[in-house]
Scaffold this active site. Structure first.
Site, PDB file in Angstrom:
ATOM      1  CG  ASP A  53      -0.592   0.210   2.732  1.00  0.00           C
ATOM      2  OD1 ASP A  53       0.999   1.226   2.627  1.00  0.00           O
ATOM      3  OD2 ASP A  53      -0.459  -1.035   3.692  1.00  0.00           O
ATOM      4  CD  GLU A  54      -0.660   7.174  -1.124  1.00  0.00           C
ATOM      5  OE1 GLU A  54       0.072   8.134  -1.133  1.00  0.00           O
ATOM      6  OE2 GLU A  54      -2.050   6.937  -1.208  1.00  0.00           O
TER       7      GLU A  54
END
Length: 195
Positions: A53-54
């Site tokens: 994820d980011e």
């Protein structure tokens, strides 16, 4: 035209925090985001094997070979993560992680598979993040290793939260026999094969 196995291309990358695990987007809402495509001139047909994820960082494998992607994403290949968690994680919490915990996934309850987990004795030697994580002045933190053979959306973060120790920093350090080693965020290396 089908590409032969020898013509496939494979890359190992240290995904920095703040980047999406995709190469570009045509979505107007994502134009301010950072994408892997800005780190290197990747070939057509490249795909990330699994995602981070980011906010997460670390080892990400990229390939043009869909069969290789399916194999690495299967339950045959371990993925190891170092997680910095809020608080001094207890042995009881680590035992719960090992046995499997209930998390939410796609609006349903999901029981994670048994995994390997242990508290790290020392803070791992990792590069500094682009965005600072709170430090011990705001309370203790601890590091643990979690090794999974599955990869649900934000699974490690959901698992540590489920046992009362939310993840502050998450770094994938190993996929199968491939380790992050001395790479720095944004480093990209082309390899002949993964396994």
């Amino acid at each position: 035209m089908e590409v032969s196995k020898s013509e496939h291309r494979h890359f190992v990358i240290y995904k920095p925090d703040g980047y999406l695990s995709q190469f570009k987007s045509h979505d107007s809402k994502q134009q301010s985001k950072k994408f892997l495509g800005s780190l290197h001139d990747f070939p057509e047909g490249i795909m990330a094997i699994g995602r981070l994820d980011e906010k997460s960082e670390g080892l990400l494998l990229l390939t043009t070979d869909g069969k290789m992607s399916d194999f690495v994403n299967s339950r045959k290949v371990e993925k190891e993560y170092y997680a910095q968690v809020d608080g001094n994680i207890s042995e009881e919490a680590i035992q719960l992680l090992k046995e499997g915990v209930e998390i939410g996934f796609d609006g349903k309850k999901y029981q994670t598979r048994p995994c390997k987990a242990f508290k790290l004795k020392e803070v791992p030697d990792l590069p500094k993040r682009s965005k600072k994580i709170r430090d011990d002045r705001h309370g203790p933190t601890s590091w643990l290793s979690i090794t999974l053979t599955e990869g649900k959306f934000r699974q490690v973060r959901k698992m540590t939260s489920a046992v009362g120790f939310p993840t502050l920093r998450l770094v994938r350090v190993r996929v199968g026999s491939i380790r992050l080693s001395a790479a720095m965020p944004g480093d990209v290396v082309e390899v002949r094969a993964f396994f």
